[in-house]
Enzyme design. Structure first.
Site, short mmCIF file in Angstrom:
data_model
loop_
_atom_site.label_atom_id
_atom_site.label_comp_id
_atom_site.label_asym_id
_atom_site.label_seq_id
_atom_site.Cartn_x
_atom_site.Cartn_y
_atom_site.Cartn_z
N ASP A 147 51.89 38.27 45.08
CA ASP A 147 52.12 38.21 43.27
C ASP A 147 53.76 37.52 43.74
OD1 ASP A 147 54.34 40.24 44.33
OD2 ASP A 147 53.45 41.40 42.61
N GLY A 150 57.74 39.44 39.71
CA GLY A 150 58.30 39.88 38.14
C GLY A 150 57.84 40.35 37.80
N PHE A 151 56.81 40.99 38.18
CA PHE A 151 56.02 42.05 37.37
C PHE A 151 57.48 43.33 38.02
CE2 PHE A 151 54.63 46.55 37.34
CZ PHE A 151 53.55 46.81 36.67
N ASP A 223 55.87 34.89 36.59
CA ASP A 223 55.83 34.64 34.80
C ASP A 223 57.11 36.09 34.65
OD1 ASP A 223 54.82 36.95 36.55
OD2 ASP A 223 52.65 37.20 35.05
N ASP A 343 43.20 44.98 41.28
CA ASP A 343 44.13 45.27 41.74
C ASP A 343 44.79 46.40 41.41
OD1 ASP A 343 47.14 44.94 41.58
OD2 ASP A 343 45.34 42.97 40.50
N HIS A 409 40.24 58.79 52.58
CA HIS A 409 38.93 58.76 51.86
C HIS A 409 38.43 58.38 50.35
CE1 HIS A 409 34.87 60.87 50.10
NE2 HIS A 409 35.36 60.72 48.49
#
Length: 430
Positions: A147, A150-151, A223, A343, A409
Site C-alpha cells: 500500500d 497513506g492509511f 491517497d 485484504d 488454522h
C-alpha cells in the site's frame, strides 16, 4: 493495444503544459498547480496513444456467474498467478502475526499485503532494496501487494496505528496518545515517526519511490483518508486532493515501471455523486486495476449499499480490490457483487483472541466444553492434525504456541474457504 486516456485539467487558472510517461514516450496534458485550490475543472480532453502490452501483469476472466456479478479470474504477476476471488493475507511488517508466512503460502495463499508506512520506518526501504526487494528479504515466492502508507499516516490523527502496533482495540482508545500527524498540504502529509519522533513528509512521489524499493508486484498511489463524519464540501476537497495525488503517483510510477502494476483507489465516502466522480476520473487514466478505499460506511449495510453502486461502474476488464474488508460475513456478500480480491488481518486477529473458523461457525476455544473434545476444529478445512482439546489446553496454559496454531488454522481455513467460493461460482451457485 490502443489505450484512450482522458486527462482532466486539475485546477482553475492558467494551464501549464506538462507531460505524462506512457511506455517510453511523453504524452502532453495540462496541469495548473495552485497549492491553495482543490477544485477540479470540468474541462477534459482525450489523448490517443499506442501503449506497449505489459506481459508481466494481466487479468483474465475465467467464468462469469449467470446468477450474479461474481466471477472467477486469474491475475498474472511476475511472482505467480492469483486465482480470484481471493483473500489477501496482511503481512504488515513483512510478516504474518504469529505465523510463518511460508506455511501459509504452502497451503495456497497466493497474494500477501505488506505495509509501506511501517517498512519505511523500519528497517527502511534502503535495507529492503539492498536485500533485493521484499520477496528476497522475507523469502516469499508468491505475489505481494504494497500500500501507499497513506492509511496509517492519516490514522495517526486518531491513534489507530498505536493500537495496531500494540494489538489494542481501537474502540478502547488510548488517553495518553498524541497525534503524530502534523500537516496535510498539496505536497503531501507530514508526520512524526512513532519510533524516534523524526519528521517525515510522505509525498505521492516518495510513496511510489519507497514501493519501487520494496519491489512488490502491485503498488498503490498515495491517497488522503478522510473520516466518516465530514462535511460534504470537505469530502469533495479531499477527493480532489486524492485525485491530484494519484495522478502524480501514476506519473512517478510510469517513469520506472519495473514490472509493477499500479491500482487506483476510488474515493468519495458514501456519497454516490463523489464516488461516480472518482470512478470517472481514475478510470480515464492508465491504471492496471482499481481498489475501493476511503470511508466505506459506518456498518455493513452502508458498505454493501456503497458496493452495489460502485461495482457495476468499474471496468470489467480490470481486476479490483476491496481495501481492508475481509471478514467471513462480508466476503459472502461482496463476492456476488464482483469483488476480486480483499485484504484484512481479521483471521489472524480473531485467532489471537482464541477464535477458530469452521464451517459450522466460529468456535470460542477458551470455553470449557472443548476440554475433552478430541477432534480437529473442522473435519476438512484448516488444521486437521490438532484437536480442540489440545488447542483449549494451550490457550488456557498461555502457551505462545496457542496463538500460532489458532492463527495458522484460520489462515489455512481462509485459503480453502476461497477455493470453495471459486468452485461455487464456476457452478453458478453464487
Amino acid at each position: 493495444m490502443i489505450a484512450v486516456h482522458r486527462f482532466r485539467r486539475l485546477l482553475f487558472g492558467t494551464n501549464r503544459r506538462c507531460s505524462h510517461w506512457i511506455g517510453n514516450r511523453h504524452i502532453p496534458y495540462y496541469f495548473n498547480y495552485q497549492p491553495n485550490s482543490r477544485q477540479l475543472c470540468k474541462d477534459a480532453f482525450r489523448v490517443e496513444e499506442k501503449e506497449e502490452i505489459q506481459n508481466f501483469f494481466r487479468f483474465e476472466i475465467v467464468h462469469q456467474s449467470s446468477k450474479s456479478r461474481a466471477r472467477v479470474g486469474r491475475i498474472y504477476t511476475p511472482h505467480g498467478i492469483v486465482d480470484t476471488p481471493a483473500y489477501v493475507a496482511v503481512a504488515t511488517n513483512a510478516a504474518l502475526k504469529h505465523v510463518d508466512h511460508r506455511l501459509v503460502s504452502e497451503a495456497g495463499q497466493q497474494l500477501m499485503f505488506c505495509n509501506t508506512y511501517h517498512l519505511l520506518l523500519h528497517p527502511g526501504p534502503c535495507v529492503i532494496e539492498a536485500a533485493g526487494g521484499l520477496h528476497k528479504f522475507m523469502n516469499r515466492k508468491g505475489a505481494i501487494i504494497t500500500d501507499s502508507g497513506g492509511f496509517q499516516v492519516f490514522s495517526l490523527s486518531h491513534g489507530s496505528v498505536y493500537d495496531e502496533l500494540n494489538m489494542k482495540s481501537r474502540s478502547g482508545g488510548n488517553k495518553n496518545f498524541t497525534s503524530l500527524l502534523l500537516s496535510v498540504t498539496e505536497e503531501g502529509a507530514t508526520f512524526r515517526s512513532y519510533r524516534d519522533g523524526s519528521k517525515v513528509t510522505l509525498t505521492p512521489e516518495y510513496s511510489v519511490q519507497i514501493q519501487k524499493s520494496l519491489k512488490g508486484d502491485i503498488i498503490i498511489p498515495l491517497d488522503e483518508l478522510p473520516p466518516y463524519h465530514m462535511e460534504r464540501s470537505q469530502l469533495e476537497e479531499s477527493v480532489n486532493l486524492t485525485h491530484r495525488w494519484e495522478l502524480r503517483s501514476l506519473q512517478e510510477h510510469r517513469r520506472n515501471v519495473q514490472n509493477q502494476a499500479m491500482y487506483a483507489v476510488i474515493h468519495g465516502g458514501i456519497d454516490t455523486e463523489l464516488r461516480q466522480k472518482s470512478i470517472d476520473f481514475l478510470c480515464s487514466l492508465p491504471f492496471d486495476g482499481f481498489a475501493i478505499g476511503g470511508s466505506l460506511g459506518k456498518n455493513r449495510q452502508e458498505l454493501f449499499q456503497l458496493l452495489e453502486f460502485v461495482m457495476p461502474r468499474l471496468p470489467t476488464a480490470f481486476p479490483n480490490h476491496l481495501l481492508g474488508i475481509a471478514d467471513l460475513e462480508s466476503i459472502e456478500r461482496v463476492v456476488p457483487l464482483g469483488v476480486d480480491t480483499m485484504d484484512s488481518c481479521y483471521p489472524f486477529r480473531v485467532g489471537r483472541h482464541g477464535n477458530l473458523f469452521t464451517r459450522r461457525g466460529v468456535l470460542h476455544i477458551s470455553q470449557s466444553k472443548y476440554k475433552n473434545m478430541f477432534e480437529p476444529p473442522d473435519p476438512e478445512w484448516g488444521l486437521k492434525d490438532v484437536t480442540l482439546a489440545y488447542l483449549h489446553h494451550l490457550l488456557k496454559a498461555r502457551e505462545p504456541m496457542a496463538l500460532t496454531l489458532l492463527s495458522l488454522h484460520n489462515a489455512i481455513f481462509m485459503v480453502e474457504y476461497m477455493n470453495d467460493i471459486r468452485k461455487r461460482i464456476l457452478q453458478d451457485e453464487i
